[in-house]
Every structure is written in structure tokens, then in C-alpha cells.
Motif scaffolding. Sequence first.
Motif, PDB file in Angstrom:
ATOM      1  N   ASN A 125      30.816  46.151  49.811  1.00 22.92           N
ATOM      2  CA  ASN A 125      30.371  45.222  48.769  1.00 22.92           C
ATOM      3  C   ASN A 125      31.367  44.071  48.691  1.00 22.92           C
ATOM      4  O   ASN A 125      32.355  44.038  49.442  1.00 22.92           O
ATOM      5  N   ILE A 127      33.562  43.274  46.409  1.00 22.13           N
ATOM      6  CA  ILE A 127      34.897  43.684  45.972  1.00 22.13           C
ATOM      7  C   ILE A 127      35.661  44.312  47.128  1.00 22.13           C
ATOM      8  O   ILE A 127      36.845  44.029  47.335  1.00 22.13           O
ATOM      9  N   GLY A 182      28.838  38.701  45.655  1.00 20.22           N
ATOM     10  CA  GLY A 182      29.382  39.297  44.442  1.00 20.22           C
ATOM     11  C   GLY A 182      28.524  39.052  43.218  1.00 20.22           C
ATOM     12  O   GLY A 182      28.370  39.922  42.350  1.00 20.22           O
ATOM     13  N   GLU A 206      25.492  41.340  43.370  1.00 24.88           N
ATOM     14  CA  GLU A 206      25.837  42.745  43.129  1.00 24.88           C
ATOM     15  C   GLU A 206      26.327  43.003  41.713  1.00 24.88           C
ATOM     16  O   GLU A 206      26.544  44.155  41.324  1.00 24.88           O
ATOM     17  N   TYR A 254      29.197  41.929  40.459  1.00 27.53           N
ATOM     18  CA  TYR A 254      30.658  42.039  40.403  1.00 27.53           C
ATOM     19  C   TYR A 254      31.333  40.719  40.047  1.00 27.53           C
ATOM     20  O   TYR A 254      32.475  40.712  39.593  1.00 27.53           O
ATOM     21  N   MET A 263      35.754  37.849  38.726  1.00 33.08           N
ATOM     22  CA  MET A 263      35.127  39.140  38.454  1.00 33.08           C
ATOM     23  C   MET A 263      34.593  39.342  37.032  1.00 33.08           C
ATOM     24  O   MET A 263      35.140  38.841  36.059  1.00 33.08           O
ATOM     25  N   LYS A 275      32.722  44.902  35.390  1.00 30.85           N
ATOM     26  CA  LYS A 275      32.317  45.857  36.433  1.00 30.85           C
ATOM     27  C   LYS A 275      33.108  45.628  37.724  1.00 30.85           C
ATOM     28  O   LYS A 275      33.581  46.587  38.363  1.00 30.85           O
ATOM     29  N   GLY A 276      33.258  44.372  38.108  1.00 30.14           N
ATOM     30  CA  GLY A 276      33.999  44.054  39.311  1.00 30.14           C
ATOM     31  C   GLY A 276      35.476  44.393  39.181  1.00 30.14           C
ATOM     32  O   GLY A 276      36.093  44.923  40.109  1.00 30.14           O
ATOM     33  N   LEU A 313      36.086  48.153  39.579  1.00 29.95           N
ATOM     34  CA  LEU A 313      36.025  48.606  40.969  1.00 29.95           C
ATOM     35  C   LEU A 313      37.257  48.148  41.745  1.00 29.95           C
ATOM     36  O   LEU A 313      37.834  48.931  42.514  1.00 29.95           O
ATOM     37  N   TYR A 314      37.663  46.910  41.541  1.00 23.04           N
ATOM     38  CA  TYR A 314      38.838  46.383  42.237  1.00 23.04           C
ATOM     39  C   TYR A 314      40.083  47.198  41.882  1.00 23.04           C
ATOM     40  O   TYR A 314      40.872  47.566  42.760  1.00 23.04           O
TER      41      TYR A 314
END
Length: 208
Positions: A76, A78, A133, A136, A138, A188, A191-192, A195-196
Motif C-alpha cells: 500500500n 504507507i 494513498g 486507500e 491513508y 497522512m 489511519k495512515g 499503520l506507519y
Amino acid sequence: MINNTKEKILENTEALFNKYGVRSVSMDDIARELSISKKTIYQFFKDKDELVTLITKGHIDRERAEMSTVKSTAENAIDELFKLSHCIREHVKEINPSMLFDIQKYHPNAWALWLEYKSVFIKNTILDVIARGKSEGYFRKELDAEIISTFRVESIELSFDERIFPRDKFDFTDVQMALFDHFVHGLMTVKGQELYDSLIDAKSYESN
């Protein structure tokens, strides 16, 4: 044998440029490093400018291939940024920050290659990852991708400028990573970011 000699000259010269910068390395230095005569070097290369141009092209080609691999294998946006961060960190460890300034001032053919790479390939790569991004969830939908990608491209060159980041005050790697970190976190969503951070935590755990 001929091709091997030519590749050896390019490889060793690039290592010298990375270590000392372009301007401070002479053809005599290259010959001495390789334990060959300057005449041998001139059998393969017209002059130092041609060496610089070919080395710049080779470096750019390797980076293009590496970034394309990251893009095609990333799960993805990220993950793509995280892997690009690792690539950047590895690259800057090898580079003398004066190189870009030397190329800009003294080697216009090599500089033209760099400008094309920066303004077309790198910028399009950034535009693509921003679009990915956003789709998705993010990256923030309201981001102006054109402005952000232009800013990121110019910040890369900015980090090489010793008038702005003098080497007696700033560590080159720290500058590169701080600018990249600023760029990433400005993209971001929550959510992003989550994940990061999880990727960073996982990497930290693996290295212990």
C-alpha cells in the motif's frame, strides 16, 4: 576485458566522488586509485566530464530501478513510503553532499540528467503514491498533490546546499531524513499514521 576495465574505472571513480566530492577528485587521483595510467583512462573516456556524466546516469538508472521495484512490491502507499525511507537512508550514507553542487556548477550534461530525473521521474513517483494513498484512505483527500510533490522534489536538492545546511552544523543524513519525515507525516490521515507507526515499531523490534 575491455568492458571489465571500463566498468572498474566507473565503479572506483564513483566511490571516490562519493567520498571526496567531484571537484576535488582529479584524473591523476583516479589513475592512482586504480594503479593504472591516465592514458588507460583516456582510452575509454574523453575527459572527466564524460566520466561524471556516465556515473550520474548509472546512479540515476539504479535509483529508478530500485524505486520502481518498491512501487511494484509495496502492499500500500504507507508501505511504499516506509520502504522508500529505507532506500533514502542507505543512499545518503554513501554520498558526499558537495557532489550535487559540484555537478551543477561544473558539469552541465550531468546536471541536465539530474534535473530531468528530479522533475519528471521523482515527481511522477510522488504524484502516484499520493494518488494511491488518497484512494486507500491513508492520505488526506484535501492535499494538493501538485504542490506537495513539487515541494518534496525541491527539498531533496535543498538538502545538498551547504549555504542552507552547512556541514559543520548539520549532519547530511539527519537533514535528509528530517525533511522526508516532515513530508510523510504531512500526508497522512489518522489511519495512515497508525499503520506507519506500526511498521516503524515492527522494524525496531526486528532490529533488537
